[in-house]
Each structure stands twice: as structure tokens, then as C-alpha cells.
Design a protein around this motif. Structure first.
Motif, mmCIF file in Angstrom:
data_model
loop_
_atom_site.group_PDB
_atom_site.id
_atom_site.type_symbol
_atom_site.label_atom_id
_atom_site.label_comp_id
_atom_site.label_asym_id
_atom_site.label_seq_id
_atom_site.Cartn_x
_atom_site.Cartn_y
_atom_site.Cartn_z
ATOM 1 N N LEU A 86 48.653 57.782 -40.202
ATOM 2 C CA LEU A 86 47.568 57.915 -39.082
ATOM 3 C C LEU A 86 48.060 57.687 -37.859
ATOM 4 C CD1 LEU A 86 44.374 58.156 -38.797
ATOM 5 C CD2 LEU A 86 44.462 55.777 -39.063
ATOM 6 N N ILE A 87 49.070 56.782 -37.731
ATOM 7 C CA ILE A 87 49.531 56.405 -36.296
ATOM 8 C C ILE A 87 50.303 57.921 -35.795
ATOM 9 C CG2 ILE A 87 51.244 55.439 -35.124
ATOM 10 C CD1 ILE A 87 50.472 52.733 -36.905
ATOM 11 N N THR A 88 51.148 58.454 -36.967
ATOM 12 C CA THR A 88 51.888 59.783 -36.721
ATOM 13 C C THR A 88 50.937 60.857 -36.254
ATOM 14 O OG1 THR A 88 53.568 59.097 -38.149
ATOM 15 C CG2 THR A 88 53.397 61.391 -37.753
ATOM 16 N N GLN A 89 49.682 60.983 -36.890
ATOM 17 C CA GLN A 89 48.838 61.939 -36.606
ATOM 18 C C GLN A 89 48.181 61.637 -35.305
ATOM 19 O OE1 GLN A 89 46.233 62.144 -39.758
ATOM 20 N NE2 GLN A 89 47.441 63.208 -41.129
ATOM 21 N N LEU A 90 47.986 60.470 -35.012
ATOM 22 C CA LEU A 90 47.382 60.223 -33.495
ATOM 23 C C LEU A 90 48.413 60.399 -32.446
ATOM 24 C CD1 LEU A 90 44.902 58.583 -32.083
ATOM 25 C CD2 LEU A 90 46.163 56.740 -32.312
ATOM 26 N N GLU A 91 49.583 60.196 -32.575
ATOM 27 C CA GLU A 91 50.579 60.592 -31.519
ATOM 28 C C GLU A 91 50.743 62.038 -31.385
ATOM 29 O OE1 GLU A 91 53.993 58.544 -33.230
ATOM 30 O OE2 GLU A 91 53.473 56.642 -32.034
ATOM 31 N N LYS A 92 50.458 62.816 -32.317
ATOM 32 C CA LYS A 92 50.429 64.161 -32.042
ATOM 33 C C LYS A 92 49.205 64.744 -31.159
ATOM 34 C CE LYS A 92 52.847 65.249 -36.385
ATOM 35 N NZ LYS A 92 52.665 65.757 -37.792
ATOM 36 N N LEU A 93 48.103 64.173 -30.866
ATOM 37 C CA LEU A 93 47.015 64.232 -30.148
ATOM 38 C C LEU A 93 47.326 64.427 -28.823
ATOM 39 C CD1 LEU A 93 44.189 62.564 -32.119
ATOM 40 C CD2 LEU A 93 44.980 64.721 -32.329
ATOM 41 N N SER A 94 46.696 65.051 -28.082
ATOM 42 C CA SER A 94 46.855 64.927 -26.414
ATOM 43 C C SER A 94 46.413 63.351 -25.981
ATOM 44 C CB SER A 94 46.087 65.869 -25.739
ATOM 45 O OG SER A 94 44.462 65.488 -26.087
ATOM 46 N N GLN A 95 46.466 63.121 -24.905
ATOM 47 C CA GLN A 95 46.206 61.875 -24.427
ATOM 48 C C GLN A 95 44.821 61.721 -24.212
ATOM 49 O OE1 GLN A 95 48.119 59.190 -23.603
ATOM 50 N NE2 GLN A 95 46.224 58.003 -23.486
ATOM 51 N N LYS A 96 44.067 62.712 -23.898
ATOM 52 C CA LYS A 96 42.640 63.065 -23.944
ATOM 53 C C LYS A 96 41.952 62.486 -25.270
ATOM 54 C CE LYS A 96 38.574 65.776 -22.357
ATOM 55 N NZ LYS A 96 38.355 66.979 -21.742
ATOM 56 N N GLU A 97 42.652 63.346 -26.327
ATOM 57 C CA GLU A 97 42.081 63.063 -27.733
ATOM 58 C C GLU A 97 42.416 61.576 -28.155
ATOM 59 O OE1 GLU A 97 42.520 67.450 -29.273
ATOM 60 O OE2 GLU A 97 44.406 66.368 -28.940
ATOM 61 N N GLN A 98 43.641 61.158 -28.002
ATOM 62 C CA GLN A 98 43.872 59.740 -28.449
ATOM 63 C C GLN A 98 42.898 58.928 -27.866
ATOM 64 O OE1 GLN A 98 48.010 58.838 -27.417
ATOM 65 N NE2 GLN A 98 48.828 60.580 -28.360
ATOM 66 N N THR A 99 42.532 58.949 -26.475
ATOM 67 C CA THR A 99 41.599 58.066 -25.914
ATOM 68 C C THR A 99 40.030 58.234 -26.550
ATOM 69 O OG1 THR A 99 42.493 58.293 -23.648
ATOM 70 C CG2 THR A 99 40.543 57.481 -23.734
ATOM 71 N N ALA A 100 39.818 59.360 -27.162
ATOM 72 C CA ALA A 100 38.445 59.694 -27.468
ATOM 73 C C ALA A 100 38.571 59.025 -28.863
ATOM 74 C CB ALA A 100 38.146 61.148 -27.661
ATOM 75 N N VAL A 101 39.546 59.133 -29.596
ATOM 76 C CA VAL A 101 39.605 58.194 -31.076
ATOM 77 C C VAL A 101 39.623 56.819 -30.803
ATOM 78 C CG1 VAL A 101 41.268 57.882 -32.932
ATOM 79 C CG2 VAL A 101 41.024 60.247 -32.142
ATOM 80 N N VAL A 102 40.248 56.245 -29.917
ATOM 81 C CA VAL A 102 40.476 54.726 -29.574
ATOM 82 C C VAL A 102 38.830 54.348 -29.162
ATOM 83 C CG1 VAL A 102 41.151 53.129 -27.988
ATOM 84 C CG2 VAL A 102 42.753 54.764 -28.865
#
Length: 110
Positions: A86-102
Motif C-alpha cells: 500500500l505504501i509503494t502504491q501511495l508513493e506512485k501517486l502525485s502529491q495532490k493525490e497523496q494528500t487526498a488519500v491522507v
């Protein structure tokens, strides 16, 4: 957990084989195999060599109590094993997408 269980977790976590551990610790590979199979307690000298070869504390390998406010290495490893992909997949997202997931996770955990 036993010394050898913690060694096995650390080998998996670091992607190191028993053969590589034996080389790094300057211990016969068969010694490691037999000790793991038997679940025997290593000598202090062997335990220290293995801890140094894995770059972890002897306390961690012996599963000695630690500061309760901090997670133990075994807890961190278990969490990584559970959520590593899950962390590996999260790191592949853009910063904006990572923020949305968090933000989504924070909202769901309330």
C-alpha cells in the motif's frame, strides 16, 4: 518472539539470505540453519555478530523490553509487511493525490 524469529523477520525485511547473513557475520551457514531449525539460543558472541551483520540492536533480536512509548522494531516490521504494498502504491501517486488519500484516512479514522 524468539531470537531466530526476529532474525528471520529482519532477513525478510532487508531481503538478505541466510547465506549472506552467514558471510556478513563470519559464521558458518550450517550453524545458522541448525540453530533456526532447533530454535536454540545462540552464544553471546554469535548473537552480537548477527546483530552487527544485520545492523540492528541485540535487544531487538533478543526481544527485550524497550521504551513503551516507541514502537519496537518487530512492530515496525510487522506493520511494513502488512502495509508495504500500500505504501509503494501511495508513493506512485502525485502529491495532490497523496494528500487526498491522507485526508480520507484521517476522516475515516475519526
Amino acid at each position: 518472539m524468539s531470537f531466530w524469529t526476529n532474525v528471520s523477520y529482519e532477513l525478510d525485511f532487508q531481503g538478505i539470505s541466510r547465506k549472506e547473513l552467514a558471510y556478513r557475520a563470519n559464521i558458518k551457514e550450517m550453524t545458522i540453519h541448525k540453530a533456526i531449525e532447533r530454535g536454540s539460543v545462540p552464544s553471546a558472541d554469535t548473537a552480537v555478530k548477527i546483530a552487527k551483520a544485520l545492523n540492528v540492536s541485540i535487544e531487538y533480536l533478543l526481544d527485550l523490553p524497550s521504551d513503551e512509548s516507541l514502537p519496537t522494531n518487530s512492530e515496525i516490521i510487522k506493520t511494513y509487511q502488512k502495509y508495504g504494498s500500500l505504501i509503494t502504491q501511495l508513493e506512485k501517486l502525485s502529491q495532490k493525490e497523496q494528500t487526498a488519500v491522507v485526508q480520507l484516512v484521517e476522516t475515516l479514522s475519526k
